[in-house]
Design an enzyme around this catalytic site. Structure first.
Site, PDB file in Angstrom:
ATOM      1  N   GLY A  45      13.846 -72.880  41.015  1.00  0.00           N
ATOM      2  CA  GLY A  45      12.426 -72.851  40.693  1.00  0.00           C
ATOM      3  C   GLY A  45      12.119 -71.505  40.064  1.00  0.00           C
ATOM      4  O   GLY A  45      12.844 -70.531  40.281  1.00  0.00           O
ATOM      5  N   GLN A  50       6.866 -64.613  37.284  1.00  0.00           N
ATOM      6  CA  GLN A  50       8.226 -64.069  37.257  1.00  0.00           C
ATOM      7  C   GLN A  50       8.714 -63.806  35.829  1.00  0.00           C
ATOM      8  O   GLN A  50       9.715 -63.117  35.640  1.00  0.00           O
ATOM      9  CB  GLN A  50       9.200 -65.001  37.961  1.00  0.00           C
ATOM     10  CG  GLN A  50       8.984 -65.058  39.466  1.00  0.00           C
ATOM     11  CD  GLN A  50       9.996 -65.958  40.104  1.00  0.00           C
ATOM     12  OE1 GLN A  50       9.802 -67.168  40.185  1.00  0.00           O
ATOM     13  NE2 GLN A  50      11.095 -65.367  40.543  1.00  0.00           N
ATOM     14  N   CYS A 106      15.332 -64.886  45.858  1.00  0.00           N
ATOM     15  CA  CYS A 106      14.364 -64.909  44.769  1.00  0.00           C
ATOM     16  C   CYS A 106      14.954 -64.215  43.554  1.00  0.00           C
ATOM     17  O   CYS A 106      15.550 -63.139  43.686  1.00  0.00           O
ATOM     18  CB  CYS A 106      13.085 -64.208  45.222  1.00  0.00           C
ATOM     19  SG  CYS A 106      11.788 -64.148  43.975  1.00  0.00           S
ATOM     20  N   LEU A 107      14.776 -64.814  42.386  1.00  0.00           N
ATOM     21  CA  LEU A 107      15.293 -64.214  41.158  1.00  0.00           C
ATOM     22  C   LEU A 107      14.679 -62.845  40.881  1.00  0.00           C
ATOM     23  O   LEU A 107      15.298 -61.994  40.251  1.00  0.00           O
ATOM     24  CB  LEU A 107      15.059 -65.151  39.967  1.00  0.00           C
ATOM     25  CG  LEU A 107      15.796 -66.488  40.020  1.00  0.00           C
ATOM     26  CD1 LEU A 107      15.334 -67.392  38.881  1.00  0.00           C
ATOM     27  CD2 LEU A 107      17.300 -66.292  39.991  1.00  0.00           C
ATOM     28  N   HIS A 148       7.616 -71.664  47.986  1.00  0.00           N
ATOM     29  CA  HIS A 148       8.119 -70.372  47.496  1.00  0.00           C
ATOM     30  C   HIS A 148       7.537 -70.069  46.116  1.00  0.00           C
ATOM     31  O   HIS A 148       7.036 -68.976  45.869  1.00  0.00           O
ATOM     32  CB  HIS A 148       9.653 -70.406  47.448  1.00  0.00           C
ATOM     33  CG  HIS A 148      10.270 -69.147  46.948  1.00  0.00           C
ATOM     34  ND1 HIS A 148      10.912 -68.251  47.770  1.00  0.00           N
ATOM     35  CD2 HIS A 148      10.346 -68.616  45.688  1.00  0.00           C
ATOM     36  CE1 HIS A 148      11.354 -67.230  47.042  1.00  0.00           C
ATOM     37  NE2 HIS A 148      11.031 -67.433  45.777  1.00  0.00           N
ATOM     38  N   GLU A 149       7.590 -71.069  45.213  1.00  0.00           N
ATOM     39  CA  GLU A 149       7.057 -70.862  43.865  1.00  0.00           C
ATOM     40  C   GLU A 149       5.533 -70.748  43.890  1.00  0.00           C
ATOM     41  O   GLU A 149       4.947 -69.957  43.154  1.00  0.00           O
ATOM     42  CB  GLU A 149       7.505 -71.979  42.918  1.00  0.00           C
ATOM     43  CG  GLU A 149       9.005 -72.090  42.750  1.00  0.00           C
ATOM     44  CD  GLU A 149       9.715 -70.779  42.444  1.00  0.00           C
ATOM     45  OE1 GLU A 149       9.133 -69.906  41.757  1.00  0.00           O
ATOM     46  OE2 GLU A 149      10.864 -70.616  42.899  1.00  0.00           O
ATOM     47  N   HIS A 152       4.316 -67.349  44.486  1.00  0.00           N
ATOM     48  CA  HIS A 152       4.327 -66.472  43.307  1.00  0.00           C
ATOM     49  C   HIS A 152       2.994 -66.520  42.546  1.00  0.00           C
ATOM     50  O   HIS A 152       2.533 -65.492  42.064  1.00  0.00           O
ATOM     51  CB  HIS A 152       5.459 -66.841  42.353  1.00  0.00           C
ATOM     52  CG  HIS A 152       6.786 -66.274  42.743  1.00  0.00           C
ATOM     53  ND1 HIS A 152       7.023 -64.920  42.814  1.00  0.00           N
ATOM     54  CD2 HIS A 152       7.945 -66.875  43.081  1.00  0.00           C
ATOM     55  CE1 HIS A 152       8.276 -64.710  43.180  1.00  0.00           C
ATOM     56  NE2 HIS A 152       8.861 -65.882  43.345  1.00  0.00           N
TER      57      HIS A 152
END
Length: 192
Positions: A45, A50, A106-107, A148-149, A152
């Site tokens: 995701g 991000q 997380c990226l 999670h997304e 953000h």
């Protein structure tokens, strides 16, 4: 086009993102770029903040997690088939079930993974890439990836759920990430 991923410490990760309209500039290309960036970075995701855009848009592909579970693990999530979906202007309307732990990463916070407790299911209102309205309930791993997304676009990060002592122990690693003292296999953008 693969977009650079914003690293921990960049202010866009702490902003509450704005709703968008169908005339958002180059929306179709932006969504395609988000998918390409997510897959290139080995993510499941990715949210617009991000990639340095403070808009309420994220993409999720939890099918790749579900498809890679072994049979015993699949039995733990019998109602979760996974989704590959675009979420625009998403707003959580309900959380249900017991909170359960899962090791998240997380990226934007590379090389840090921690157990995070989240609700078993989420009901969310959103628009798809054609701006058709939906309200759906998701469970299991898919609910977790969505939450999670979703965090953000609300200016939250998974590390915000950690206990103060755990955060204190990670401070050095987080500082290194924010200063660009980390090596990853994808493009990153650091706070100036």
């Amino acid at each position: 086009m693969i977009l650079p991923i914003v690293a921990y410490g960049h202010p866009v990760l702490r902003k509450v993102a704005q709703d968008i309209t169908p005339d958002y500039p180059n929306l179709k290309e932006f969504i395609a770029d988000m998918w390409e960036t997510m897959y290139y970075s080995n993510g499941v995701g990715i949210a617009a903040p991000q990639v340095n855009r403070d808009v309420r848009l994220f993409v999720v592909d939890s099918e790749q997690i579900i498809n890679n579970l072994d049979d015993d693990e699949k039995n733990e999530y019998p109602n979760d088939k996974g989704v590959k979906q675009v979420f625009i202007n998403a707003h959580v309307t309900e959380l249900n079930g017991e909170e359960w732990a899962y090791n998240e990463g997380c990226l934007s916070i590379p090389k840090i993974r921690e157990d995070v407790y989240r609700a078993e299911s989420v009901t969310i209102e959103y628009q798809d890439e054609n701006f058709e309205h939906h309200e759906k309930t998701f469970n299991g791993i898919t609910a977790r990836v969505i939450l999670h997304e979703y965090d953000h676009i609300e200016g939250k990060l998974f590390i915000d759920y950690l206990k103060p002592l755990k955060k204190k122990l990670l401070k050095g690693k987080l500082d290194d990430i924010s200063k660009g003292k980390i090596r990853v296999d994808y493009k990153m953008m650091f706070a100036k």
